[in-house]
Design a protein around this motif. Sequence first.
Motif: not given
Length: 484
Positions: A136-147, A150-162
Amino acid sequence: MAPSTATTMAAATAGDGEVDGSNAPAPHVMFIPSAGMGHLVPFFRFVSALSSRGGVRCSVVTVLPTVSAAEADHFAGLFAAFPSVHRVDLNLLPFDASAFPGADPFLLRWEALRRSAHLLGQLVAGAAPRVSAVVTDVTLASHVVPITKRLRVPCHVLFISSAAMLSLLAYFPVHLDKNGKSGVGDVVDVPGVRAVPRPCLPQPLPDLDHLFTKQFVDNGRAIVNADGILVNTFDALEPAALAALRDGTVVPGFPPVYTIGLLKSVGSHSGGEKAAAAFAAWLGEQPARSVVYVAFGNRNAVSHAQLREIAAGLEASRCRFLWVLKTTVVDREDDAEVRDVLGDEFLERVAGRGMVTKGWVDQEAVLGHPAVGLFLSHSGWNSITEAAACGVPLLAWPRGGDHRVNAMALVSGGVGAWMEHWSWDGEDRLVTRREIEEKVQEVMADATVRASAARVCEEAAMAVAEGGTSERSMQEFVSKLKAT
């Protein structure tokens, strides 16, 4: 009609089969990008890189409608160039933006996405084959990570800055907790990385009630719970920030950090071939390292008064230049002609020596041309990494957001120079033509800056080569996917 989500799959070819000749199915990674080309470009490059390796199935959530024409073109180009990448359409729910008058249109899109984020759970849970991991994009992390938890799917954040900006994002909620009612204060001292003065923070951040700040803090708290962070940088460019993130100095228990940069385009993701040919032909007529390339990103509009000072400064510098002009934040609203902004007299005076366009430019191709000797840039991270990969010195003129933090990173990494007192969005002072003239001439003639940029270019190439730090990080990430 009530909005709905619909899934559209492109033709499945490479990347959909077995892994390593076994009977195990290829892992399926669902990418959830955000809005703004600065966010989409690294997503597209990472999807391209992963798809090109084979053995990994990729799907990309396409949020409709897109904010800009450039976004729509790049989505279309990605799916055309990589038919194995599956398209998953997400139609946003209605969003009343009247509560945020005057807000940045891309910030409003992020908020609309966050408010529709619960729909993503249906897309992840209902995907076939099952989703092995979400990026997921970092701007959506606070909503996507909890989802995903709950689904027991690993979630990685693609951070687009430094990595420097990542450290600020991760530490900022801790800083606020420590400061209490004192708020942001005069400086945010990120442990093991750097002290970031208040004037170098993204402009809205000191206002704790601002929509951007609330999103920033929410996402900063959430990324600690991700399964990993993917960053478009490499170890030799930002060693201090990466070490402090990895060893828990910034935030204890921080997730694994994968340095996957510097990401480059793979295949064609947009149009503009005729324009690219015209620029290449003009650049081919110029001497080596004689051209100043000027561009301030896809969503950074500069005032007309400042544009005129830039024009006068470039003219007075006597340097050749290729200038990508932008007058509005959203490209669909950009209908002014170059001559309307700069005047016929200026264009006549610089004819043959300068080229000004409001059209599409293949920035990687321009920076990779031997005629280009300097990049005058807003210091968005994509622009910094592209300059670094091509060995072109960058003269940073931050315009807003993460740009001043990125400028700190580019100076310490040896990519170029930063005029710290030059104003950015929201500040009254115009940077004068004389200042621009003198600094452009100075950096163009600086052999030390050129040598440093060339060294960074070599380090970047080593990072992505076999056995390099970024190649090992990518292999580690793919192995983790296949083990899921």
